[in-house]
Scaffold this active site. Structure first.
Site, PDB file in Angstrom:
ATOM      1  N   ASP A  33      44.295  43.264  42.962  1.00  0.00           N
ATOM      2  CA  ASP A  33      43.717  44.595  42.913  1.00  0.00           C
ATOM      3  C   ASP A  33      42.593  44.630  43.961  1.00  0.00           C
ATOM      4  OD1 ASP A  33      43.035  47.195  41.823  1.00  0.00           O
ATOM      5  OD2 ASP A  33      41.348  46.206  40.853  1.00  0.00           O
ATOM      6  N   ASP A  35      39.424  47.240  44.239  1.00  0.00           N
ATOM      7  CA  ASP A  35      38.076  47.491  43.716  1.00  0.00           C
ATOM      8  C   ASP A  35      37.805  46.635  42.486  1.00  0.00           C
ATOM      9  OD1 ASP A  35      37.175  50.195  45.222  1.00  0.00           O
ATOM     10  OD2 ASP A  35      39.305  50.309  44.739  1.00  0.00           O
ATOM     11  N   ASP A 192      40.974  43.327  37.621  1.00  0.00           N
ATOM     12  CA  ASP A 192      39.793  43.411  36.744  1.00  0.00           C
ATOM     13  C   ASP A 192      39.899  44.530  35.717  1.00  0.00           C
ATOM     14  OD1 ASP A 192      39.432  45.448  38.785  1.00  0.00           O
ATOM     15  OD2 ASP A 192      37.389  45.659  38.024  1.00  0.00           O
TER      16      ASP A 192
END
Length: 244
Positions: A33, A35, A192
């Site tokens: 991922d 960000d 995250d």
């Protein structure tokens, strides 16, 4: 690909946690991922939404509260900053103002997380391709990836509008696997957010929860049922690379 899907069955009887255990040491590629996983972009994202507030005569919202929504894009940040949901009439104008602010100052304070440059160098040295799968729109993803210095080394960059579906649907991850030419069962996806783990598992990939990221969900990362959880980016390498 159907809209409804179920994660493929996986034997989780053996606890993951070492390179030998994760995919039996047979990891051939890693997807990330963007960000909150590869890059700490929260300062710029929060600045963009707070400018929407100050332009409307409101004080800036607290950084630590807004940071938790950085992985959720406009929906999460506007929801936290204004208490407005996507179905509300006020949402489109707030979203457009936020996106305009962000696009104008895309990578002012954004940086790769500590440990990520060394990890990417180690993957390259092993000849292991890595790529990015994000829900961020292409118009924002590609300029940001370039500004972060990743455009020339990423094997693929898949944005939220690259496929008809975004995470937690597996379509973006399956598309990335096709692009790099490696079967999903030999790929690890690191993210995250709970939807990252859901998407990775649905795609048949091993998953690593980046607990150092924004993790703005009610559930703690240890409850996401990822195959491994890391507290800092430097802990990813031993999971995905067998000893030389």
């Amino acid at each position: 690909m159907p809209d409804m899907f179920e994660p493929p069955a996986r034997d989780l009887a053996t606890p993951f946690g070492t390179a030998a255990q994760l995919l039996n040491g047979n990891v051939r590629a890693v997807l990330f991922d963007l960000d909150g996983t590869l890059a700490d972009t929260a300062l710029d994202l929060v600045a963009a939404v707070n400018k929407v507030r100050t332009d409307r005569g409101l004080p800036p919202g607290p950084y630590e509260t807004l940071r938790l929504q950085a992985s959720h894009g406009a929906r999460g940040l506007i929801g936290s900053a204004f208490g407005v949901a996507p179905e509300d009439a006020a949402f489109p104008a707030l979203r457009d103002a936020f996106l305009a602010n962000y696009e104008a100052a895309l990578c002012v304070q954004s940086r790769l997380f500590e440990g990520i440059p060394a990890l990417l160098e180690a993957l390259a040295a092993r000849g292991m391709p890595w790529g990015i799968v994000t829900n961020k729109a292409t118009r924002l993803t590609h300029p940001l990836v370039k500004l972060l210095g990743l455009a020339d080394s990423a094997a693929c960059v898949v944005s939220g509008d690259t496929t008809p579906h975004s995470k937690p649907h597996p379509a973006p991850l399956l598309y990335a696997a096709e692009r790099i030419g490696i079967a999903p069962g030999h790929i690890v996806y690191v993210g995250d957010d709970l939807r990252d783990i859901q998407a990775g598992k649905a795609a048949g990939m091993a998953t690593v929860a980046a607990a150092y990221g924004y993790c703005g969900d009610a559930q703690a990362p240890v409850e996401w049922q990822a195959d491994a959880v890391v507290e800092h980016a430097g802990a990813i390498a031993p999971l995905v690379m067998s000893p030389a």
